[in-house]
Design a protein around this motif. Structure first.
Motif, PDB file in Angstrom:
ATOM      1  N   ASN A  28       0.832  -1.208   0.000  1.00 45.47           N
ATOM      2  CA  ASN A  28       0.000   0.000   0.000  1.00 45.47           C
ATOM      3  C   ASN A  28       0.867   1.260   0.000  1.00 45.47           C
ATOM      4  OD1 ASN A  28      -2.436  -1.356  -0.058  1.00 45.47           O
ATOM      5  ND2 ASN A  28      -2.733  -1.276   2.162  1.00 45.47           N
ATOM      6  N   ASN A  41      -1.323   3.030  -2.563  1.00 44.83           N
ATOM      7  CA  ASN A  41      -2.693   2.520  -2.435  1.00 44.83           C
ATOM      8  C   ASN A  41      -3.374   2.256  -3.776  1.00 44.83           C
ATOM      9  OD1 ASN A  41      -2.998   2.461   0.492  1.00 44.83           O
ATOM     10  ND2 ASN A  41      -2.868   4.698   0.379  1.00 44.83           N
ATOM     11  N   GLU A  53      -4.773  -0.144  -5.842  1.00 48.85           N
ATOM     12  CA  GLU A  53      -5.193  -1.509  -5.548  1.00 48.85           C
ATOM     13  C   GLU A  53      -4.807  -2.487  -6.647  1.00 48.85           C
ATOM     14  OE1 GLU A  53      -6.591  -4.780  -3.569  1.00 48.85           O
ATOM     15  OE2 GLU A  53      -6.149  -2.768  -2.802  1.00 48.85           O
TER      16      GLU A  53
END
Length: 327
Positions: free
Chosen positions: A161, A166, A168
């Motif tokens: 992350n 972050n 995904e």
């Protein structure tokens, strides 16, 4: 014999009957790589003057929770993840306020996912990103059956992350490569250690730092090296009284005294000597040189807490399942 005399006679008999002996033993249901730790803790507890017998049961933390729900009469649990104690709360075995019954969120000591590599570190493993490289075989237990494995998954995701801001899609791509590098998912932490050390599978074992350092000491630094990643996840080892069992057996007092001992300087020294990080400041200072500095993130800060983790990552169809499906 009139009724009054009969009642008086019965009272005399009841008074003269010896009181039932109080239990002098308890069962501690614990996670599978804690055998050596609690053998040492129990010996120290006995040496402190305790007059009870502490019996042990060891298996994966989640398996232990299931066993208690199905009838294992454990007076106390010493698990490696909060979610398994919460399963006992949901089942009516442990009180909802268990985490406030002992210090440090009922965690007497803690650890973190770390790496064990073979002598010379031939694959050059230094951080989480290296575990996804082509040609690297990684050993860690299945996150679906092991708290140890769940911590590994979460620590790797926490690193990713940060590494991928972050994103995904990139995080899932990294985790998929990492999981593809696992030749076999063992069901528990000790089985993973055995696969790496005895069966000689893999290039790197990911497990709790306590297990990493214990294996290095057992087999020698000329056989294995410890590698501490740049960031890892705080791995608490929560304890709790199993209320439903102690109330049935009459062992609440002795169960609490045993768990209290884990927080004493004597209990903390045993934990530190068995490579667990402790919260007692004096004991921690005495062992500071044995534990490298590492930046730890928490489940709360990195993922919003264990309730959210359970729902988003470990529920059916959650983010962990997506990683497995991508393999």
């Amino acid at each position: 014999m009139n009724k009054l005399f009969a009642a008086a006679a019965a009272a005399i008999v009841l008074t003269a009957t010896p009181a039932l002996a109080q239990p002098t033993d308890i069962l501690n249901a614990s996670y599978d790589i804690a055998r050596e730790l609690f053998a040492a803790e129990n010996a120290a507890y006995a040496a402190s003057g305790a007059s009870i017998t502490v019996n042990q049961s060891h298996a994966g933390s989640s398996a232990q929770a299931r066993a208690i729900l199905e009838g294992l009469a454990a007076d106390v649990v010493t698990f490696n993840q909060v979610v398994d104690i919460e399963r006992l709360v949901d089942g009516g075995f442990v009180s909802e306020d268990w985490a406030s019954e002992f210090p440090n969120n009922a965690s007497p000591f803690y650890s973190l996912p770390a790496f064990l590599v073979r002598a010379g570190n031939p694959k050059g493993i230094s951080d989480w990103g290296d575990l996804a490289a082509e040609g690297v075989q990684v050993i860690f237990p299945n996150p679906k059956t092991s708290g140890n494995g769940r911590y590994t998954y979460l620590a790797a995701r926490a690193w990713a992350n940060e590494e991928y801001a972050n994103d995904e899609a990139k995080v899932e791509e990294f985790l998929t490569k990492l999981f593809n590098n696992v030749p076999v998912f063992e069901t528990g932490g000790r089985a993973a250690t055995t696969a790496f050390t005895e069966r000689q599978l893999g290039d790197v074992l990911v497990t709790f730092e306590a297990e990493v350092l214990a294996v290095r000491e057992q087999f020698g630094a000329d056989q294995y090296e410890a590698v501490i990643p740049s960031v890892s996840l705080l791995s608490e080892f929560p304890v709790a009284i199993v209320d439903k069992v102690v109330d049935n057996r009459g062992t609440r007092e002795i169960a609490k005294a045993y768990l209290d001992f884990l927080y004493t300087p004597e209990g903390q020294e045993v934990a530190a000597a068995n490579f667990h990080r402790v919260n007692d400041e004096a004991v921690a200072a005495a062992h500071a040189a044995e534990f490298p500095e590492v930046r730890l993130v928490t489940a709360e800060d990195a993922f919003g807490g264990w309730d959210k983790i359970s729902e988003e990552h470990f529920a059916d169809g959650g983010l962990l399942d997506k990683v497995f499906l991508n393999q």
